[in-house]
Design a protein around this motif. Structure first.
Motif, short mmCIF file in Angstrom:
data_model
loop_
_atom_site.label_atom_id
_atom_site.label_comp_id
_atom_site.label_asym_id
_atom_site.label_seq_id
_atom_site.Cartn_x
_atom_site.Cartn_y
_atom_site.Cartn_z
N HIS A 69 0.84 -1.20 0.00
CA HIS A 69 0.00 0.00 0.00
C HIS A 69 0.88 1.26 0.00
O HIS A 69 0.63 2.19 -0.76
N ASN A 70 1.91 1.27 0.84
CA ASN A 70 2.81 2.43 0.89
C ASN A 70 3.61 2.58 -0.40
O ASN A 70 3.93 3.69 -0.82
N GLN A 71 3.92 1.47 -1.05
CA GLN A 71 4.60 1.51 -2.35
C GLN A 71 3.71 2.25 -3.35
O GLN A 71 4.17 3.14 -4.07
N VAL A 72 2.44 1.91 -3.39
CA VAL A 72 1.51 2.56 -4.31
C VAL A 72 1.35 4.03 -3.93
O VAL A 72 1.32 4.91 -4.81
N ARG A 73 1.26 4.34 -2.64
CA ARG A 73 1.17 5.74 -2.18
C ARG A 73 2.39 6.55 -2.64
O ARG A 73 2.25 7.71 -3.02
N THR A 74 3.56 5.94 -2.58
CA THR A 74 4.79 6.62 -3.00
C THR A 74 4.70 7.02 -4.47
O THR A 74 5.00 8.16 -4.85
N PHE A 75 4.26 6.10 -5.31
CA PHE A 75 4.12 6.41 -6.73
C PHE A 75 3.05 7.46 -6.96
O PHE A 75 3.22 8.35 -7.79
N ARG A 76 1.92 7.35 -6.25
CA ARG A 76 0.84 8.32 -6.41
C ARG A 76 1.33 9.72 -6.06
O ARG A 76 0.95 10.71 -6.68
N PHE A 77 2.21 9.82 -5.04
CA PHE A 77 2.77 11.12 -4.68
C PHE A 77 3.61 11.68 -5.83
O PHE A 77 3.60 12.88 -6.10
N MET A 78 4.33 10.79 -6.52
CA MET A 78 5.18 11.24 -7.63
C MET A 78 4.37 11.70 -8.83
O MET A 78 4.83 12.51 -9.62
N GLY A 79 3.14 11.19 -8.97
CA GLY A 79 2.28 11.61 -10.08
C GLY A 79 1.03 10.78 -10.13
O GLY A 79 1.07 9.57 -9.87
N PRO A 80 -0.12 11.39 -10.46
CA PRO A 80 -1.39 10.67 -10.39
C PRO A 80 -1.52 9.49 -11.35
O PRO A 80 -2.32 8.60 -11.13
N SER A 81 -0.71 9.45 -12.40
CA SER A 81 -0.81 8.33 -13.34
C SER A 81 0.36 7.36 -13.20
O SER A 81 0.58 6.52 -14.06
N LEU A 82 1.09 7.47 -12.09
CA LEU A 82 2.22 6.59 -11.86
C LEU A 82 1.84 5.48 -10.89
O LEU A 82 1.04 5.69 -9.97
N GLY A 83 2.43 4.32 -11.08
CA GLY A 83 2.19 3.22 -10.16
C GLY A 83 3.12 2.07 -10.47
O GLY A 83 3.57 1.91 -11.61
N PRO A 84 3.39 1.26 -9.45
CA PRO A 84 4.20 0.07 -9.69
C PRO A 84 3.38 -0.94 -10.48
O PRO A 84 2.15 -0.88 -10.50
N THR A 85 4.05 -1.88 -11.12
CA THR A 85 3.33 -2.89 -11.89
C THR A 85 3.15 -4.15 -11.04
O THR A 85 3.94 -4.45 -10.16
N ALA A 86 2.07 -4.85 -11.33
CA ALA A 86 1.78 -6.12 -10.67
C ALA A 86 1.12 -7.05 -11.68
O ALA A 86 0.40 -6.59 -12.57
N THR A 87 1.39 -8.33 -11.53
CA THR A 87 0.68 -9.31 -12.35
C THR A 87 -0.43 -9.90 -11.49
O THR A 87 -0.18 -10.47 -10.43
N VAL A 88 -1.66 -9.70 -11.95
CA VAL A 88 -2.84 -10.14 -11.21
C VAL A 88 -3.71 -10.95 -12.16
O VAL A 88 -4.12 -10.45 -13.22
N ASN A 89 -3.99 -12.19 -11.78
CA ASN A 89 -4.80 -13.07 -12.61
C ASN A 89 -4.28 -13.14 -14.04
O ASN A 89 -5.04 -13.10 -15.00
N GLY A 90 -2.95 -13.18 -14.19
CA GLY A 90 -2.33 -13.30 -15.50
C GLY A 90 -2.25 -12.00 -16.28
O GLY A 90 -1.77 -12.01 -17.41
#
Length: 185
Positions: free
Chosen positions: A127-148
């Motif tokens: 959750h804090n990882q995602v918050r960190t990216f959101r602080f850097m910019g609203p369209s930024l985020g880490p990637t994850a593989t979910v359900n393929g």
């Protein structure tokens, strides 16, 4: 260069030094889930963020949905006050308290591994990882593989809400906003 100005050179740093020395103190405070942030005005010396402290104050909140704009609203009055204190002290060459050797940490640039969600981390860490990216910019985020599917994770919740459940080491997070990652990205 540091000796040329009559009263030395000051630096304003967004942490309570010696914690989070380096170029990215706010990102590391969010990443680590700190509830608040501080401001330090210190004399610059030969090392990075190690000089004597002229003024310092903590208690600037880092809420769950912190943005640069909201942080600046809370940070700017503290910064102005601490800078005023430091400028009153700077004429005295002996003014400034040495930084403690305890609690030293470095807030460097984010490592490449941080750009991908690792579900062996705790739900709070993800959750804090995602918050960190959101602080850097609203369209930024880490990637994850979910359900393929590869997703750029833009927002998460630690409490059950409508969204995609992602199981982490200790509990799930719910992905509440995401974008598909194009093949080859």
């Amino acid at each position: 260069m540091l000796q040329i100005p009559r009263y030395g050179v000051l630096n304003i740093h967004s942490s309570l030094l010696p914690k989070y020395r380096g170029p990215a103190p706010v990102l590391w405070a969010i990443r680590n889930g700190d509830p608040d942030l501080g401001v330090t005005v210190h004399r610059m010396d030969e090392e990075f963020d190690t000089g004597p402290v002229l003024a310092q104050q903590g208690g600037v909140p880092l809420p769950d949905d912190v943005t640069p704009r909201s942080l600046w609203t809370d940070l700017s009055p503290v910064l102005r006050e601490q800078l005023s204190i430091a400028l009153d002290r700077v004429r005295d060459p002996s003014a400034g308290e040495p930084q403690s050797a305890d609690g030293v940490s470095y807030a460097g640039l984010l490592e490449p591994e941080f750009f991908a969600v690792d579900t062996t981390m705790t739900a709070r860490q993800v959750h804090n990882q995602v918050r960190t990216f959101r602080f850097m910019g609203p369209s930024l985020g880490p990637t994850a593989t979910v359900n393929g599917r590869r997703l750029k994770v833009l927002r998460t919740s630690l409490t059950p809400v409508d969204g995609i459940r992602l199981d982490c080491a200790d509990a799930p997070v719910w992905i509440t906003a995401s974008e598909p990652v194009a093949a080859g990205d």
